[in-house]
Design a protein around this motif. Structure first.
Motif, PDB file in Angstrom:
ATOM      1  N   THR A   7     -11.867  -3.973  -9.665  1.00 59.88           N
ATOM      2  CA  THR A   7     -12.128  -4.393 -11.039  1.00 59.88           C
ATOM      3  C   THR A   7     -13.132  -3.456 -11.711  1.00 59.88           C
ATOM      4  O   THR A   7     -13.686  -3.788 -12.739  1.00 59.88           O
ATOM      5  CB  THR A   7     -12.697  -5.827 -11.066  1.00 59.88           C
ATOM      6  N   SER A   8     -13.355  -2.297 -11.121  1.00 60.88           N
ATOM      7  CA  SER A   8     -14.433  -1.419 -11.591  1.00 60.88           C
ATOM      8  C   SER A   8     -14.068  -0.561 -12.795  1.00 60.88           C
ATOM      9  O   SER A   8     -14.941   0.071 -13.378  1.00 60.88           O
ATOM     10  CB  SER A   8     -14.911  -0.526 -10.446  1.00 60.88           C
ATOM     11  N   THR A   9     -12.791  -0.516 -13.170  1.00 52.38           N
ATOM     12  CA  THR A   9     -12.379   0.279 -14.324  1.00 52.38           C
ATOM     13  C   THR A   9     -11.521  -0.591 -15.242  1.00 52.38           C
ATOM     14  O   THR A   9     -11.292  -1.771 -14.972  1.00 52.38           O
ATOM     15  CB  THR A   9     -11.560   1.519 -13.903  1.00 52.38           C
ATOM     16  N   TYR A  10     -11.028   0.009 -16.281  1.00 50.01           N
ATOM     17  CA  TYR A  10     -10.143  -0.676 -17.225  1.00 50.01           C
ATOM     18  C   TYR A  10      -8.898  -1.208 -16.515  1.00 50.01           C
ATOM     19  O   TYR A  10      -8.394  -2.275 -16.834  1.00 50.01           O
ATOM     20  CB  TYR A  10      -9.779   0.317 -18.328  1.00 50.01           C
ATOM     21  N   VAL A  11      -8.420  -0.480 -15.524  1.00 52.02           N
ATOM     22  CA  VAL A  11      -7.253  -0.893 -14.739  1.00 52.02           C
ATOM     23  C   VAL A  11      -7.733  -1.867 -13.660  1.00 52.02           C
ATOM     24  O   VAL A  11      -8.702  -1.602 -12.969  1.00 52.02           O
ATOM     25  CB  VAL A  11      -6.565   0.328 -14.090  1.00 52.02           C
ATOM     26  N   LEU A  12      -7.051  -2.996 -13.534  1.00 53.48           N
ATOM     27  CA  LEU A  12      -7.382  -3.985 -12.517  1.00 53.48           C
ATOM     28  C   LEU A  12      -6.270  -3.978 -11.472  1.00 53.48           C
ATOM     29  O   LEU A  12      -5.090  -3.981 -11.832  1.00 53.48           O
ATOM     30  CB  LEU A  12      -7.493  -5.369 -13.163  1.00 53.48           C
ATOM     31  N   GLY A  13      -6.634  -3.949 -10.202  1.00 54.98           N
ATOM     32  CA  GLY A  13      -5.633  -3.946  -9.145  1.00 54.98           C
ATOM     33  C   GLY A  13      -5.976  -4.902  -8.024  1.00 54.98           C
ATOM     34  O   GLY A  13      -7.148  -5.071  -7.686  1.00 54.98           O
ATOM     35  N   VAL A  14      -4.939  -5.520  -7.464  1.00 57.29           N
ATOM     36  CA  VAL A  14      -5.076  -6.425  -6.323  1.00 57.29           C
ATOM     37  C   VAL A  14      -3.951  -6.088  -5.353  1.00 57.29           C
ATOM     38  O   VAL A  14      -2.815  -5.835  -5.775  1.00 57.29           O
ATOM     39  CB  VAL A  14      -4.957  -7.907  -6.760  1.00 57.29           C
ATOM     40  N   ALA A  15      -4.249  -6.077  -4.056  1.00 56.52           N
ATOM     41  CA  ALA A  15      -3.234  -5.795  -3.046  1.00 56.52           C
ATOM     42  C   ALA A  15      -3.544  -6.584  -1.782  1.00 56.52           C
ATOM     43  O   ALA A  15      -4.696  -6.956  -1.536  1.00 56.52           O
ATOM     44  CB  ALA A  15      -3.169  -4.303  -2.730  1.00 56.52           C
ATOM     45  N   VAL A  16      -2.526  -6.788  -0.992  1.00 61.45           N
ATOM     46  CA  VAL A  16      -2.699  -7.420   0.311  1.00 61.45           C
ATOM     47  C   VAL A  16      -1.873  -6.636   1.322  1.00 61.45           C
ATOM     48  O   VAL A  16      -0.765  -6.192   1.023  1.00 61.45           O
ATOM     49  CB  VAL A  16      -2.317  -8.924   0.282  1.00 61.45           C
ATOM     50  N   GLY A  17      -2.457  -6.432   2.491  1.00 62.42           N
ATOM     51  CA  GLY A  17      -1.764  -5.696   3.544  1.00 62.42           C
ATOM     52  C   GLY A  17      -2.497  -5.820   4.855  1.00 62.42           C
ATOM     53  O   GLY A  17      -3.502  -6.520   4.960  1.00 62.42           O
ATOM     54  N   ASP A  18      -2.006  -5.082   5.839  1.00 64.04           N
ATOM     55  CA  ASP A  18      -2.592  -5.169   7.175  1.00 64.04           C
ATOM     56  C   ASP A  18      -3.492  -3.991   7.520  1.00 64.04           C
ATOM     57  O   ASP A  18      -3.903  -3.837   8.664  1.00 64.04           O
ATOM     58  CB  ASP A  18      -1.490  -5.321   8.224  1.00 64.04           C
ATOM     59  N   GLY A  19      -3.796  -3.144   6.566  1.00 65.23           N
ATOM     60  CA  GLY A  19      -4.613  -1.963   6.829  1.00 65.23           C
ATOM     61  C   GLY A  19      -3.775  -0.705   6.953  1.00 65.23           C
ATOM     62  O   GLY A  19      -4.271   0.400   6.799  1.00 65.23           O
ATOM     63  N   GLN A  20      -2.488  -0.868   7.238  1.00 62.55           N
ATOM     64  CA  GLN A  20      -1.562   0.251   7.335  1.00 62.55           C
ATOM     65  C   GLN A  20      -0.443   0.149   6.302  1.00 62.55           C
ATOM     66  O   GLN A  20       0.011   1.145   5.770  1.00 62.55           O
ATOM     67  CB  GLN A  20      -0.940   0.320   8.744  1.00 62.55           C
ATOM     68  N   THR A  21      -0.003  -1.078   6.045  1.00 68.05           N
ATOM     69  CA  THR A  21       1.125  -1.314   5.156  1.00 68.05           C
ATOM     70  C   THR A  21       0.734  -2.298   4.060  1.00 68.05           C
ATOM     71  O   THR A  21       0.134  -3.338   4.354  1.00 68.05           O
ATOM     72  CB  THR A  21       2.320  -1.904   5.941  1.00 68.05           C
ATOM     73  N   VAL A  22       1.071  -1.970   2.826  1.00 73.82           N
ATOM     74  CA  VAL A  22       0.838  -2.872   1.706  1.00 73.82           C
ATOM     75  C   VAL A  22       2.004  -3.853   1.645  1.00 73.82           C
ATOM     76  O   VAL A  22       3.156  -3.448   1.582  1.00 73.82           O
ATOM     77  CB  VAL A  22       0.723  -2.088   0.377  1.00 73.82           C
ATOM     78  N   ARG A  23       1.691  -5.141   1.685  1.00 75.09           N
ATOM     79  CA  ARG A  23       2.738  -6.172   1.621  1.00 75.09           C
ATOM     80  C   ARG A  23       3.055  -6.554   0.183  1.00 75.09           C
ATOM     81  O   ARG A  23       4.183  -6.888  -0.134  1.00 75.09           O
ATOM     82  CB  ARG A  23       2.310  -7.416   2.397  1.00 75.09           C
TER      83      ARG A  23
END
Length: 173
Positions: A7-23
């Protein structure tokens, strides 16, 4: 599973994964406050991945540099979730996260984000065997000064925030 949020810039991003693969991941560029979009984004990502909050093992959040208010929103949300779920909280540099996009090339990578008024937050990292190490500490400086430094270095990968208003289109060529 790791829930990560930026949330540190104008673009907001959220992701979930196992450390190797983004689910599942979600990114937005809307001009509404992050406090209105972060929790719905987290809910959307968890549902997309078929996960319940109790299945999370770690919460990760970017800690800047960047928007002071945005960082506060992300860190407070991440701390609350980590505390209520009794899972570890991992803090990650915004610039290091951006620089990780260049981890598949050996050498130096510079990441920067708009700090307004002709300034940028910038960091330089060395990539070796797909691992990043800090080469030059993160700092606030004029975009023109950064470009002069980069020009002196020669070949260097550059990663900047999408929509960085201070960066001229040919800033890194």
């Amino acid at each position: 599973m790791i829930l990560a949020m930026d949330t540190s810039t104008y673009v907001l991003g959220v992701a979930v994964g196992d450390g190797q693969t983004v689910r599942a991941e979600w990114t937005t560029h809307e001009k509404t406050n992050h406090s209105l979009r972060l929790m719905p984004g987290i809910d959307l990502v968890l549902k997309s991945a078929g996960l319940k909050p109790r299945q999370l093992s770690t919460i990760a959040v970017t800690t800047g540099p960047g928007s002071y208010t945005g960082v506060r929103i992300g860190v407070s949300t991440a701390k609350a979730m980590a505390s209520s779920l009794n899972v570890p909280l991992v803090e990650v540099s915004t610039l290091e996260t951006l620089a990780s996009n260049g981890k598949y090339r050996e050498g130096l990578v510079c990441s920067f984000i708009d700090a307004r008024r002709g300034q940028v937050y910038a960091g330089v990292y060395e990539v070796k065997d797909e691992a990043l190490t800090v080469y030059k500490e993160e700092r606030l400086l004029l975009l023109e000064d950064l470009l002069q430094e980069l020009k002196k270095r020669g070949t260097l990968g550059v990663v900047f925030e999408f929509g960085c208003r201070s960066a001229p289109r040919n800033a890194y060529t």
